[in-house]
Design a protein around this motif. Structure first.
Motif, mmCIF file in Angstrom:
data_model
loop_
_atom_site.group_PDB
_atom_site.id
_atom_site.type_symbol
_atom_site.label_atom_id
_atom_site.label_comp_id
_atom_site.label_asym_id
_atom_site.label_seq_id
_atom_site.Cartn_x
_atom_site.Cartn_y
_atom_site.Cartn_z
ATOM 1 N N PRO A 40 1.021 -1.268 -0.293
ATOM 2 C CA PRO A 40 0.325 -0.521 -0.480
ATOM 3 C C PRO A 40 1.062 1.392 -0.261
ATOM 4 O O PRO A 40 -0.023 2.421 -0.461
ATOM 5 N N ASP A 41 2.353 1.340 0.185
ATOM 6 C CA ASP A 41 2.867 2.341 0.306
ATOM 7 C C ASP A 41 3.026 2.409 -1.408
ATOM 8 O O ASP A 41 3.996 4.230 -1.222
ATOM 9 N N GLN A 42 2.936 1.602 -2.303
ATOM 10 C CA GLN A 42 2.694 1.955 -3.916
ATOM 11 C C GLN A 42 1.877 3.599 -4.381
ATOM 12 O O GLN A 42 0.879 2.512 -3.892
ATOM 13 N N PRO A 43 2.169 4.047 -4.881
ATOM 14 C CA PRO A 43 0.709 4.890 -4.995
ATOM 15 C C PRO A 43 -0.291 4.008 -5.987
ATOM 16 O O PRO A 43 -1.254 4.174 -5.550
ATOM 17 N N HIS A 44 0.332 3.669 -6.733
ATOM 18 C CA HIS A 44 -0.944 2.544 -7.535
ATOM 19 C C HIS A 44 -1.535 1.863 -7.132
ATOM 20 O O HIS A 44 -3.068 1.442 -6.807
ATOM 21 N N VAL A 45 -0.799 1.351 -5.673
ATOM 22 C CA VAL A 45 -1.822 0.054 -4.789
ATOM 23 C C VAL A 45 -2.842 0.830 -3.577
ATOM 24 O O VAL A 45 -3.650 0.639 -3.975
ATOM 25 N N ALA A 46 -1.844 2.290 -3.503
ATOM 26 C CA ALA A 46 -2.756 2.689 -2.474
ATOM 27 C C ALA A 46 -4.254 3.041 -3.434
ATOM 28 O O ALA A 46 -5.442 3.138 -2.700
ATOM 29 N N ARG A 47 -3.795 3.010 -4.717
ATOM 30 C CA ARG A 47 -5.231 4.045 -5.343
ATOM 31 C C ARG A 47 -6.218 2.628 -5.718
ATOM 32 O O ARG A 47 -7.455 2.947 -4.967
ATOM 33 N N ALA A 48 -5.927 2.313 -6.007
ATOM 34 C CA ALA A 48 -6.155 0.089 -6.065
ATOM 35 C C ALA A 48 -6.910 -0.067 -5.295
ATOM 36 O O ALA A 48 -8.605 -0.331 -4.616
ATOM 37 N N LEU A 49 -6.797 -0.198 -3.504
ATOM 38 C CA LEU A 49 -7.602 -0.491 -2.432
ATOM 39 C C LEU A 49 -8.849 0.497 -2.130
ATOM 40 O O LEU A 49 -9.142 0.454 -1.786
ATOM 41 N N LEU A 50 -8.152 2.136 -2.494
ATOM 42 C CA LEU A 50 -9.371 3.247 -2.124
ATOM 43 C C LEU A 50 -10.326 2.739 -2.709
ATOM 44 O O LEU A 50 -11.599 2.462 -2.628
ATOM 45 N N GLY A 51 -9.824 2.444 -4.066
ATOM 46 C CA GLY A 51 -11.320 2.300 -5.541
ATOM 47 C C GLY A 51 -11.710 1.171 -4.695
ATOM 48 O O GLY A 51 -13.285 1.181 -4.823
ATOM 49 N N LEU A 52 -11.394 -0.046 -4.439
ATOM 50 C CA LEU A 52 -12.104 -1.172 -3.812
ATOM 51 C C LEU A 52 -12.838 -0.961 -2.834
ATOM 52 O O LEU A 52 -13.897 -1.248 -2.400
ATOM 53 N N ARG A 53 -12.299 -0.398 -1.427
ATOM 54 C CA ARG A 53 -12.925 -0.322 -0.108
ATOM 55 C C ARG A 53 -14.902 0.703 -1.031
ATOM 56 O O ARG A 53 -15.121 0.731 -0.073
ATOM 57 N N GLN A 54 -14.665 1.221 -1.605
ATOM 58 C CA GLN A 54 -16.051 2.129 -1.818
ATOM 59 C C GLN A 54 -16.930 1.558 -2.185
ATOM 60 O O GLN A 54 -17.834 1.867 -2.268
ATOM 61 N N VAL A 55 -16.204 -0.214 -3.347
ATOM 62 C CA VAL A 55 -17.562 -0.996 -3.550
ATOM 63 C C VAL A 55 -17.835 -1.939 -2.686
ATOM 64 O O VAL A 55 -18.708 -2.669 -3.207
ATOM 65 N N CYS A 56 -16.737 -2.040 -1.706
ATOM 66 C CA CYS A 56 -17.223 -2.794 0.016
ATOM 67 C C CYS A 56 -18.696 -2.952 0.348
ATOM 68 O O CYS A 56 -18.275 -1.831 1.007
ATOM 69 N N THR A 57 -18.580 -3.728 0.853
ATOM 70 C CA THR A 57 -20.080 -3.530 1.538
ATOM 71 C C THR A 57 -18.875 -4.188 2.894
ATOM 72 O O THR A 57 -19.315 -3.525 3.993
ATOM 73 N N PHE A 58 -18.171 -4.736 2.987
ATOM 74 C CA PHE A 58 -16.794 -5.298 4.197
ATOM 75 C C PHE A 58 -15.731 -5.304 3.397
ATOM 76 O O PHE A 58 -15.310 -5.548 2.061
ATOM 77 N N TYR A 59 -14.891 -4.474 4.291
ATOM 78 C CA TYR A 59 -13.360 -4.522 3.324
ATOM 79 C C TYR A 59 -12.214 -4.674 4.603
ATOM 80 O O TYR A 59 -12.395 -4.353 6.160
ATOM 81 N N ARG A 60 -11.523 -5.697 4.753
ATOM 82 C CA ARG A 60 -10.514 -6.276 5.848
ATOM 83 C C ARG A 60 -9.299 -6.256 5.143
ATOM 84 O O ARG A 60 -8.737 -7.135 4.466
#
Ligand SMILES: O=C(O)C(=O)C[C@]1(C(=O)O)C=C[C@@H](O)C=C1
Length: 378
Positions: free
Chosen positions: A348-368
């Motif tokens: 997640p310290d890599q910007p493209h990974v951080a962006r992907a995780l942020l996008g993923l989080r927004q569409v999930c009802t559960f995220y861990r």
């Protein structure tokens, strides 16, 4: 003259002096060993000094990303003849010995002695650890969560049998997170007190091992009962007490319980591997920094509606993040809902990974986020 006709070198008779060249070479090896011992002690003193600095700043001793880098650097510069594959185990042991001077590490795993989980613990941490064999995977989670162990070694996936469902389910409701992984070749052997196959009434082993040897058992021991027990080493322990039983376990378990290897390597897939992850408590361990070759594990859930899984994967695609694993487990809500266990490449310290995780989080009802860790460098 054929090779078999060639005279074989005669070993020196008792009392005869060994070849003087051998004595000279052994003398040189002894001198190099003394230098190595001095150097390793010098290294151990440096690790102790690092330990003092860490104590002062209140940070954690075990740094998997640093250990992976140490080994990768040495593999890069290794001039040989030492094989590249020998570098990692040697330095893992050296670092384990250095680490144990900073603090002893308590590692929980599925016991008893002789399990593949124990082998995974030793392969990952080296042998300078405090071993805490547990009676079940649930107990490994409990021991690590309660702080009686610093780390838990958890089997998650087998190349023949697929996921270890219990481990995945336990990760859902635990505060533990993942700090590392290791993979082992798993060879099951038929072990018994007597060195013969006939007369075996039951084969006692972990259900996963019974499944991994299903074909061989059907062919060679079709009439023997298949009796599941908590671990393969527990099966070996039982087979050590009852000659009518055979176990499916490692050669280490055979040595541990004084059994014969009646038939070696009986798993149906010759390349049978099991992947283990290393879990730790966030209060005592921190997430490893980037190592350059990392994996991030997640558990997510999305609404049970058309296109939801597709939408969930889009942020990964849009940001060029590779997914290396995708498993599902029922959410047990009775609504055909699922938890998805996803591994992606990167930190997640890599910007493209951080962006992907942020996008993923927004569409999930559960995220861990279960953890980010260096990939197994074996
Ligand atoms: O570099 C550190 O942080 C150390 O503590 C030294 C050392 C090592 O022996 O090289 C030991 C333990 C850590 O896990 C990583 C590396």
């Amino acid at each position: 003259m054929t090779p078999s006709d060639a005279p074989s070198p005669t070993p020196p008779a008792a009392g005869q002096a060994p070849d003087p060249r051998l004595l000279a070479l052994r003398g040189e090896i002894d001198a190099v060993d003394r230098q190595l011992l001095d150097l390793i002690n010098q290294r151990a003193r440096l690790a102790q000094a690092v330990g003092e600095v860490k104590k002062h700043e209140g940070s954690v001793v075990f740094r998997p990303e640093r250990e992976v880098q140490v080994i990768a650097n040495l593999k890069d510069i290794n001039p040989g003849p030492l094989a590249e594959a020998s570098v990692a185990p040697i330095w893992r042991e050296i670092m384990a010995a250095c680490r144990s001077l900073e603090t002893p590490m308590r590692v929980a795993y599925l016991g008893p002695a002789g399990t593949f989980s124990e082998e995974a613990a030793l392969a990952y941490f080296g042998s300078s650890i405090v071993r805490l064999p547990c009676i079940s995977i649930d107990e490994v989670f409990r021991t690590t969560t309660a702080g009686a162990a610093d780390f838990g070694v958890i089997p998650v996936e087998n190349s023949t049998e697929g996921v270890v469902a219990r481990s995945l389910d336990l990760f859902l409701n635990t505060p533990l997170f993942i700090i590392g992984e290791t993979s082992l070749f798993v060879r099951h052997n038929v072990l018994r007190r007597e060195n013969r196959l006939d007369g075996i009434e039951a084969v006692v082993a972990h259900p996963q091992a019974l499944a991994q040897c299903h074909g061989w058992l059907s062919q060679h021991l079709p009439h023997a009962e298949r009796r599941p027990v908590s671990s393969n080493a527990e099966g070996a322990r039982l087979a050590g007490q009852d000659v009518s039983l055979a176990a499916l376990a490692s050669t280490r378990a055979a040595n541990e319980y004084g059994l014969h290897v009646v038939s070696p390597a009986v798993q149906d897939d010759a390349h049978n591997r099991t992947r283990f992850v290393i879990a730790a408590h966030p209060q005592t361990q921190r997430q490893p920094g980037p190592s350059g070759n990392d994996c991030t594990s997640l558990i997510v859930s999305v609404p049970n509606e058309a296109g939801a899984v597709h939408d969930m994967l889009m942020p990964l695609k849009e940001n060029g993040v590779s997914m290396t694993r995708f498993e599902s487990r029922p959410a047990r809500s009775g609504q055909w809902e699922y938890f998805f266990y996803i591994d992606i490449q990167g930190h997640p310290d890599q910007p493209h990974v951080a962006r992907a995780l942020l996008g993923l989080r927004q569409v999930c009802t559960f995220y861990r986020q279960l953890g980010t860790y260096p990939l197994d460098a074996h």
